[in-house]
Write a protein that holds these residues in place. Structure first.
Motif, mmCIF file in Angstrom:
data_model
loop_
_atom_site.group_PDB
_atom_site.id
_atom_site.type_symbol
_atom_site.label_atom_id
_atom_site.label_comp_id
_atom_site.label_asym_id
_atom_site.label_seq_id
_atom_site.Cartn_x
_atom_site.Cartn_y
_atom_site.Cartn_z
ATOM 1 N N ARG A 32 -0.902 7.014 -22.730
ATOM 2 C CA ARG A 32 -0.194 5.632 -23.023
ATOM 3 C C ARG A 32 0.364 5.721 -24.518
ATOM 4 O O ARG A 32 1.306 5.319 -24.806
ATOM 5 C CB ARG A 32 -0.810 4.415 -22.827
ATOM 6 C CG ARG A 32 -1.208 4.327 -21.184
ATOM 7 C CD ARG A 32 -1.304 2.864 -20.674
ATOM 8 N NE ARG A 32 -2.459 2.338 -21.261
ATOM 9 C CZ ARG A 32 -3.630 2.215 -20.694
ATOM 10 N NH1 ARG A 32 -3.969 2.746 -19.629
ATOM 11 N NH2 ARG A 32 -4.722 1.397 -21.400
ATOM 12 N N ALA A 33 -0.656 6.081 -25.204
ATOM 13 C CA ALA A 33 -0.393 5.981 -26.749
ATOM 14 C C ALA A 33 0.664 7.030 -27.296
ATOM 15 O O ALA A 33 1.654 6.937 -28.010
ATOM 16 C CB ALA A 33 -1.736 6.230 -27.692
ATOM 17 N N ALA A 34 0.632 8.255 -26.613
ATOM 18 C CA ALA A 34 1.689 9.414 -26.701
ATOM 19 C C ALA A 34 3.008 8.864 -26.130
ATOM 20 O O ALA A 34 4.014 9.197 -26.942
ATOM 21 C CB ALA A 34 1.032 10.407 -26.103
ATOM 22 N N ALA A 35 3.017 8.138 -25.162
ATOM 23 C CA ALA A 35 4.379 7.382 -24.691
ATOM 24 C C ALA A 35 4.894 6.479 -25.693
ATOM 25 O O ALA A 35 6.159 6.681 -25.932
ATOM 26 C CB ALA A 35 4.060 6.709 -23.401
ATOM 27 N N LEU A 36 3.978 5.948 -26.272
ATOM 28 C CA LEU A 36 4.753 4.797 -27.496
ATOM 29 C C LEU A 36 5.074 5.578 -28.557
ATOM 30 O O LEU A 36 6.041 5.111 -29.339
ATOM 31 C CB LEU A 36 3.625 3.569 -27.626
ATOM 32 C CG LEU A 36 3.101 2.787 -26.717
ATOM 33 C CD1 LEU A 36 2.073 1.934 -26.952
ATOM 34 C CD2 LEU A 36 4.338 1.922 -26.265
ATOM 35 N N ARG A 37 4.316 6.758 -28.991
ATOM 36 C CA ARG A 37 4.777 7.365 -30.041
ATOM 37 C C ARG A 37 6.178 8.166 -29.886
ATOM 38 O O ARG A 37 7.072 8.179 -30.632
ATOM 39 C CB ARG A 37 3.465 8.569 -30.607
ATOM 40 C CG ARG A 37 2.578 7.742 -31.115
ATOM 41 C CD ARG A 37 1.698 8.929 -31.804
ATOM 42 N NE ARG A 37 1.186 9.812 -30.806
ATOM 43 C CZ ARG A 37 -0.056 9.603 -30.232
ATOM 44 N NH1 ARG A 37 -0.686 8.367 -30.433
ATOM 45 N NH2 ARG A 37 -0.585 10.401 -29.331
ATOM 46 N N ARG A 38 6.406 8.460 -28.574
ATOM 47 C CA ARG A 38 7.943 8.984 -28.190
ATOM 48 C C ARG A 38 8.948 8.046 -28.343
ATOM 49 O O ARG A 38 9.778 8.181 -28.938
ATOM 50 C CB ARG A 38 7.975 9.543 -26.706
ATOM 51 C CG ARG A 38 6.935 10.831 -26.574
ATOM 52 C CD ARG A 38 7.148 11.620 -25.173
ATOM 53 N NE ARG A 38 7.038 10.615 -24.050
ATOM 54 C CZ ARG A 38 5.873 10.588 -23.439
ATOM 55 N NH1 ARG A 38 4.908 11.170 -23.899
ATOM 56 N NH2 ARG A 38 5.857 9.846 -22.333
#
Length: 464
Positions: free
Chosen positions: A67-73
């Motif tokens: 989920r954190a990686a999706a927000l960074r994207r």
């Protein structure tokens, strides 16, 4: 000027027909047509809620790191498209380009980055004696956002909810929906799963009310006026769902008696700038300046000079609509206090009003008590520092505030006495991870970062 046309809504990971009639979007700086947007029918609103529910289990159980990686994207995509977002905000909200980029785009980008960081550190599980405390996403969140900060107000609601593992149905303001469509394209490019984020459009009285009363919506996050917030809370209570309410404000900038001339000048300059920011259309606007009695003549001179630099159509943007302009103008020329600013020339087109500073204001008057939501500053004088704090707290609102002191050692003591959700001391910078929300009629709950995530979590105790 090219008119932006949005004939589809984003629901369940697809662009579909809205099912309702089209709505026009006005450019408030020119009064010209800026866009045409489809509206959601009741059936499409229900479909959006169903899509969010269908996506919930999968998103809630997605590992936190993913989920954190999706927000960074998402942060990367918005950064790449920052100029497009700024252009749309200038088009539909009227914000001057430099303000559109710095306030309306860069600030929510900072919040997004800090929320992704907070997510990686968030304690979803802790221990207490023989109990394991689990913090779990509440479910489907309906985000109902205002027109004054079209991107920022979406980000501070949607991003923490997604970080928590909730899914979202977003209803942007009817006056400024164009930015929300561009944001859905950013979510699409960032490869968020279908149904995790959904967009519906329409009026608050129709679509917003339908979302609030829908039994399949688990939490409503609303930003807007205090009277409408009360209606949202009452409607949400029918299905016993939680609410986050970020409502009105009448924030005070309190100058203590220990400031020197340099800090006093800074206090006045910053207060005028904050009051006039975004055309005065911010809920945290420092619209009351409270100063010691013996500094009043000096403050009036400084405030008049600072106000004169805000030229409508250049540094000062328009109000959002003719209706909002009429409302702000109802405060001008009221005779309640002395006007210390001179007349200015307004552009021929656009919903502009004269930036105004009043002095000698009665703390109980309409000017000092009601949220004006325009470039109007009132100056009040205090007999002592304790009296200044009492004047600051003489308000039904409690959202923001500022404190100016030459003695940092007692800054926290005085800030703690101001009954608001946040206080900035001597122009301290915005913290994109600190909690944001209000006391009293300014709302319920907190947004941004760790606190925004916590606001949409349920707490479960498991005894072992």
């Amino acid at each position: 000027m090219t008119v932006v046309r949005e004939p589809h809504l984003y629901v369940g990971g697809q662009w579909i027909a809205g099912g309702g009639t089209d709505s026009e979007v006005e450019n408030p700086a020119t009064e010209e047509l800026a866009g045409v947007v489809t509206q959601a029918s009741p059936a499409v609103v229900n479909l959006a809620v169903a899509s969010a529910n269908a996506a919930f289990d999968g998103w809630a159980t997605t590992p936190v790191a993913e989920r954190a990686a999706a927000l960074r994207r998402l942060h990367e995509v918005i950064t790449q498209r920052a100029e497009r977002f700024a252009e749309l905000i200038t088009l539909e909200q009227g914000s001057p380009p430099p303000v559109a980029r710095k306030l309306h785009v860069d600030t929510p980008l900072a919040v997004l980055a800090q929320t992704a960081e907070a997510l990686g550190e968030f304690p979803f599980r802790s221990e207490l004696g023989n109990s394991v405390i689990l913090r779990e996403p509440v479910g489907v969140v309906a985000a109902i956002t205002p027109w004054n900060l079209p991107l920022h107000q979406i980000v501070v609601k949607v991003v923490p909810a997604l970080a928590a593992g909730c899914t979202v149905v977003l209803k942007p303001a009817a006056l400024t929906p164009l930015t929300a469509f561009e944001l859905m394209r950013a979510f699409e490019a960032a490869e968020f799963p279908a149904g995790v984020i959904n967009l519906v459009t329409g009026s608050g009285g129709d679509v917003g009310d339908q979302l609030t009363r829908n039994a399949s919506v688990d939490h409503v996050s609303f930003t807007g006026s205090t009277p409408v917030g009360a209606q949202v809370a009452a409607a949400a209570a029918e299905t016993i769902k939680g609410v986050t309410l970020e409502l009105g404000g009448k924030s005070a900038s309190v100058v203590l008696s220990d400031v020197d001339d340099a800090l006093l000048a800074k206090a006045v300059k910053v207060t005028v700038a904050n009051c006039y920011l975004n055309g005065g259309q911010t809920c945290t606007a420092l619209s009351r300046l409270i100063v010691p009695n013996d500094r009043l003549p000096q403050v009036e001179e400084l405030a008049a000079a600072a106000s004169a630099k805000y030229v409508p159509g250049e540094r000062l943007g328009p109000l959002i609509s003719a209706g909002q302009r009429k409302e702000v103008e109802s405060f001008l020329g009221s005779g309640e206090a002395r006007v210390i600013t001179g007349p200015v020339e307004l552009p021929e087109r656009g919903h502009y009003v004269t930036p105004t500073v009043y002095s000698g204001v009665d703390p109980d008057s309409r000017l000092a008590q009601e949220e004006i939501f325009g470039p109007v500053l009132v100056i009040l004088s205090a007999e002592s520092d304790d009296h200044a704090i009492a004047i600051a707290n003489n308000s039904r609102y409690g959202l923001g505030g500022a404190l100016w002191t030459g003695d940092p050692d007692h800054a926290l003591e005085y800030a703690a006495r101001i009954r608001t959700g946040q206080v900035d001391v001597n122009a301290a910078p915005f913290n994109p991870r600190a909690p944001f929300g209000g006391y009293k009629a300014s709302g319920i709950g907190r947004e941004i970062g760790d606190y925004g995530i916590s606001d949409v979590l349920e707490i479960k105790a498991v005894q072992l």
